[in-house]
Enzyme design. Structure first.
Site, PDB file in Angstrom:
ATOM      1  N   TYR A 136       0.848  -1.196   0.000  1.00 33.76           N
ATOM      2  CA  TYR A 136       0.000   0.000   0.000  1.00 33.76           C
ATOM      3  C   TYR A 136       0.882   1.245   0.000  1.00 33.76           C
ATOM      4  O   TYR A 136       1.602   1.506   0.966  1.00 33.76           O
ATOM      5  CB  TYR A 136      -0.921  -0.040   1.215  1.00 33.76           C
ATOM      6  CG  TYR A 136      -1.845   1.131   1.401  1.00 33.76           C
ATOM      7  CD1 TYR A 136      -2.097   2.055   0.398  1.00 33.76           C
ATOM      8  CD2 TYR A 136      -2.500   1.307   2.614  1.00 33.76           C
ATOM      9  CE1 TYR A 136      -2.962   3.120   0.597  1.00 33.76           C
ATOM     10  CE2 TYR A 136      -3.369   2.361   2.823  1.00 33.76           C
ATOM     11  CZ  TYR A 136      -3.591   3.270   1.814  1.00 33.76           C
ATOM     12  OH  TYR A 136      -4.440   4.318   2.026  1.00 33.76           O
ATOM     13  N   LYS A 164      -1.617  -1.325  -3.872  1.00 33.23           N
ATOM     14  CA  LYS A 164      -2.655  -0.309  -3.736  1.00 33.23           C
ATOM     15  C   LYS A 164      -2.021   1.053  -3.976  1.00 33.23           C
ATOM     16  O   LYS A 164      -1.168   1.507  -3.207  1.00 33.23           O
ATOM     17  CB  LYS A 164      -3.297  -0.359  -2.344  1.00 33.23           C
ATOM     18  CG  LYS A 164      -4.383   0.698  -2.155  1.00 33.23           C
ATOM     19  CD  LYS A 164      -4.984   0.649  -0.761  1.00 33.23           C
ATOM     20  CE  LYS A 164      -5.996   1.767  -0.579  1.00 33.23           C
ATOM     21  NZ  LYS A 164      -6.558   1.797   0.800  1.00 33.23           N
ATOM     22  N   ILE A 207      -9.513  -0.453  -3.995  1.00 31.24           N
ATOM     23  CA  ILE A 207      -9.800  -0.531  -2.564  1.00 31.24           C
ATOM     24  C   ILE A 207     -10.369   0.833  -2.212  1.00 31.24           C
ATOM     25  O   ILE A 207      -9.654   1.829  -2.167  1.00 31.24           O
ATOM     26  CB  ILE A 207      -8.544  -0.885  -1.753  1.00 31.24           C
ATOM     27  CG1 ILE A 207      -8.052  -2.277  -2.155  1.00 31.24           C
ATOM     28  CG2 ILE A 207      -8.834  -0.833  -0.258  1.00 31.24           C
ATOM     29  CD1 ILE A 207      -6.756  -2.704  -1.501  1.00 31.24           C
TER      30      ILE A 207
END
Length: 307
Positions: A136, A164, A207
């Protein structure tokens, strides 16, 4: 390792609190079921939107367990990141033991490691925990960007299967897609306003914060884009544009929790140091939510009339 199809919509779930700031597990589980019924492709509890920074480790695990228990047929990807590698490893191992299907690991924040430190951090966890793991990147929160070279290097690890992307740099995100195309590696949007552009350069999904509020529309937009129907995807993107903007007028998850409360999905309470949405923003948020609800009703009425 069990593979997860990292294409589609994965709401970054909120963590509801009661009046005593304890986790409201009943509301949490009801919300997980609402999102599953809406057609999302997976759930992501205890990330940034889930206020992971103010949960204890035991609370982290209990939230993950509760979400897993609530749903029938969607993967649960647990947020287990930390700026302390040992702590992130412990959280990851505990989430795996709890039955999580995958892990979302924010890059270490505050201590600002060099790129070689980021590689070592992620490899340490990937070597030890046999679950699909999503790196992420959100430099606005961590103070450090994960460079494309680093992302490409990490993608070679069999357990690191996703990225992400919340850097806001579409050029960099596109480069990561290009350089990991030969790997079993998914690039997911971590910024609702950029989900459609990221899909257009080869991203596989999102997400999403907005999917907590508009899961059906978000799924329709992402599904249309993945099917190559960009005309429909653009239309939905522009319908959702005002919501995307309102959900980030203050630090996430402040606005989305207010929106959850307005829609009746959960309380707006946050743990300190986060505070309720400033009054000056509430009317605009309510207006956007009202517009989306009215559009939904008009579409439903038109569909009913055509039968």
């Amino acid at each position: 390792m069990t593979d997860i199809d990292l294409s589609g919509v994965f709401p970054a779930m909120c963590t509801p609190f009661d009046e005593d700031e304890r986790i409201d597990f009943e509301t949490l589980q009801r919300d997980a079921q609402r999102l599953e019924t809406a057609g999302v492709d997976g759930l992501v509890p205890v990330g940034s939107t889930g206020e992971s920074a103010t949960l204890t480790h035991d609370e982290h695990v209990r939230v993950v367990e509760a979400v897993i228990e609530a749903v029938d047929d969607v993967p649960v990807i647990a947020g287990t990141g930390s700026n302390n590698t040992r702590e992130a490893l412990e959280l990851s191992e505990r989430a795996a033991d709890a039955g999580a299907d995958g892990l979302l690991l924010i890059s270490p924040y505050y201590n600002k490691p060099e790129q070689r430190g980021l590689i070592e951090h992620y490899r340490t966890i990937a070597d030890a925990v046999d679950l699909p793991q999503i790196v992420y990147n959100v430099p606005s929160r961590t103070g450090r960007n994960i460079e494309p070279d680093t992302a490409a290097e990490l993608a070679r690890h069999e357990n690191i299967t996703g990225f992400k992307a919340a850097s806001g740099d579409l050029g960099q995100i596109g480069e990561i897609v290009e350089r990991t195309a030969d790997e079993d590696f998914a690039v997911l949007s971590g910024d609702d306003a950029l989900t459609l552009p990221i899909l257009s350069v080869g991203g596989s999904g999102t997400i999403s914060v907005a999917a907590n509020i508009e899961p059906e529309r978000t799924c329709a937009m992402v599904g249309a884009a993945l099917d190559g129907d960009y005309e429909r995807a653009r239309g939905i993107h522009h319908e959702l544009g005002p919501l995307f903007r309102e959900l980030f007028v203050e630090t996430n998850p402040i606005p989305v929790k207010e929106a959850m409360a307005i829609r009746g999905y959960g309380p707006a309470r946050l743990r300190s140091p986060l505070t309720r949405l400033a009054e000056e923003y509430r009317d605009d948020l309510e207006a956007v939510l009202d517009d989306l609800e009215r559009e939904r009703t008009e579409v439903a009425d038109a569909t009913e009339g055509d039968r």
